[in-house]
Design an enzyme around this catalytic site. Structure first.
Site, PDB file in Angstrom:
ATOM      1  N   ASN A   9       0.879  -1.182   0.000  1.00  0.00           N
ATOM      2  CA  ASN A   9       0.000   0.000   0.000  1.00  0.00           C
ATOM      3  C   ASN A   9       0.907   1.219   0.000  1.00  0.00           C
ATOM      4  OD1 ASN A   9      -1.797   2.049   0.448  1.00  0.00           O
ATOM      5  ND2 ASN A   9      -2.319   1.442   2.545  1.00  0.00           N
ATOM      6  N   LYS A  11       0.091   4.258  -0.201  1.00  0.00           N
ATOM      7  CA  LYS A  11      -0.512   5.451   0.411  1.00  0.00           C
ATOM      8  C   LYS A  11      -0.277   6.657  -0.521  1.00  0.00           C
ATOM      9  CE  LYS A  11      -0.031   3.130   4.793  1.00  0.00           C
ATOM     10  NZ  LYS A  11       0.087   3.178   6.226  1.00  0.00           N
ATOM     11  N   HIS A  96      -9.350   1.422   5.258  1.00  0.00           N
ATOM     12  CA  HIS A  96      -8.059   1.557   5.937  1.00  0.00           C
ATOM     13  C   HIS A  96      -8.232   2.516   7.117  1.00  0.00           C
ATOM     14  CE1 HIS A  96      -3.898   2.546   6.732  1.00  0.00           C
ATOM     15  NE2 HIS A  96      -3.564   1.465   6.049  1.00  0.00           N
ATOM     16  N   GLU A  98      -6.518   4.844   8.126  1.00  0.00           N
ATOM     17  CA  GLU A  98      -6.258   6.265   7.795  1.00  0.00           C
ATOM     18  C   GLU A  98      -7.476   6.897   7.138  1.00  0.00           C
ATOM     19  OE1 GLU A  98      -2.642   5.482   5.686  1.00  0.00           O
ATOM     20  OE2 GLU A  98      -1.638   4.992   7.569  1.00  0.00           O
ATOM     21  N   GLU A 165      -5.101  -4.987  10.768  1.00  0.00           N
ATOM     22  CA  GLU A 165      -4.058  -3.977  10.960  1.00  0.00           C
ATOM     23  C   GLU A 165      -4.258  -3.276  12.304  1.00  0.00           C
ATOM     24  OE1 GLU A 165      -2.236  -2.757   6.894  1.00  0.00           O
ATOM     25  OE2 GLU A 165      -3.632  -1.243   7.594  1.00  0.00           O
ATOM     26  N   GLY A 171       3.114   1.970  10.763  1.00  0.00           N
ATOM     27  CA  GLY A 171       4.130   3.009  10.577  1.00  0.00           C
ATOM     28  C   GLY A 171       4.908   3.359  11.824  1.00  0.00           C
ATOM     29  N   SER A 204       3.887  -2.376  10.220  1.00  0.00           N
ATOM     30  CA  SER A 204       5.342  -2.477  10.383  1.00  0.00           C
ATOM     31  C   SER A 204       5.912  -3.823   9.937  1.00  0.00           C
ATOM     32  CB  SER A 204       5.742  -2.155  11.837  1.00  0.00           C
ATOM     33  OG  SER A 204       5.415  -0.806  12.134  1.00  0.00           O
TER      34      SER A 204
HETATM   35  O1  LIG Z   1      -1.671  -0.506   4.651  1.00  0.00           O
HETATM   36  C1  LIG Z   1      -0.611  -0.679   5.240  1.00  0.00           C
HETATM   37  C2  LIG Z   1      -0.472  -0.420   6.641  1.00  0.00           C
HETATM   38  O2  LIG Z   1      -1.041   0.778   7.009  1.00  0.00           O
HETATM   39  C3  LIG Z   1       0.872  -0.701   7.220  1.00  0.00           C
HETATM   40  O3  LIG Z   1       1.766   0.365   7.050  1.00  0.00           O
HETATM   41  P1  LIG Z   1       3.298   0.145   7.514  1.00  0.00           P
HETATM   42  O4  LIG Z   1       3.750  -1.136   6.867  1.00  0.00           O
HETATM   43  O5  LIG Z   1       4.018   1.336   7.000  1.00  0.00           O
HETATM   44  O6  LIG Z   1       3.269   0.033   8.997  1.00  0.00           O
END
Ligand SMILES: O=C[C@H](O)COP(=O)(O)O
Length: 242
Positions: A9, A11, A96, A98, A165, A171, A204
């Protein structure tokens, strides 16, 4: 039979030019990964078309990061199912954390978006997960099961991916212990009508914890943010040791 799906992803990262540069570096790596692994890149809308045109013959599948429930209309800033399928998109991330946190996404709108994805032949990747506070208050299970109960009303569970998640792990570098991720994913599975739904872990995920996560029996894949942004780390993740 549960399918293994490894999804990146991106983002709000990468211009079209940067996306194409990534593809050049990543394409050779992905072809080495075992064939039973589906590799998906969920990229910004602006990069979808260019990537799609450059994916011929590749096993990489394209994903979007959102979809509106209407086919057309006066919905500034939104994107519809036919707009995505026309350019070869197969997957779409929905709900998601976010989107839920910053853009007012609710379980009701998540449900509408899930229905739209399935209506137009896209596979939704539904994200669920608890906050740090909910975990501390022992509300992890009730929160996630509450999300699923509302999100999945009227949804065909044979054309669905779920990503667990934990929000506190996104993150932050703070990965959920693999046993705990496995436990929560097992709980999610126990509540589904279709036990073969692919359920991913996200939060993560890095090259140095992918082997341990994927060794757990309930974890069918990962949804990866930061570590999917470079061909090197994403290549190591899709080539995890079975
Ligand atoms: O969609 C992915 C997640 O929000 C995980 O993000 P991350 O791997 O940067 O922690």
């Amino acid at each position: 039979m549960r399918k293994i799906i490894l999804a990146g992803n991106w983002k709000m990262y990468k211009t079209q030019a940067e996306a194409l540069e990534f593809l050049e570096g990543f394409k050779p790596t992905v072809e080495d990964a075992p064939e039973n692994r589906e590799v998906v890149l969920c990229v910004p809308f602006t990069a979808l078309s260019a990537l799609s045109k450059n994916l011929h013959g590749s096993r990489i599948r394209l994903g979007a990061q959102n979809i509106h429930w209407e086919e057309v209309g006066a919905y500034t800033g939104e994107i519809s199912g036919p707009m995505l399928t026309e350019i070869g998109v197969r997957y779409v991330i929905i709900g998601h954390s976010e989107r839920r946190q910053y853009f007012g996404e609710t379980d009701e709108t998540v449900n509408l978006r899930l229905k739209a994805a399935q209506k137009y032949g896209l596979i939704p990747i539904l994200c669920v997960g608890e906050t740090k506070e909910q975990r501390a208050a022992n509300e992890t299970e009730s929160h996630i099961l509450g999300q699923l109960e509302k999100d999945l009303v009227g949804i065909d569970q044979t054309k669905l991916v779920i990503a667990y998640e934990p929000i506190w792990a996104i993150g932050t570098g703070e990965t959920c212990e693999s046993d705990e991720a496995n436990r929560v994913i097992g709980l999610i599975r126990s509540k589904l009508d279709n036990k073969d739904v692919t359920i991913q872990y996200g939060g993560s995920v890095k090259p140095d914890n992918i082997d341990e996560l994927m060794a757990k029996p309930e974890i069918d894949g990962v949804l990866v943010g930061g570590a999917s942004l470079t061909p090197d780390s994403w290549g190591k993740i899709v080539n995890y040791r079975a």
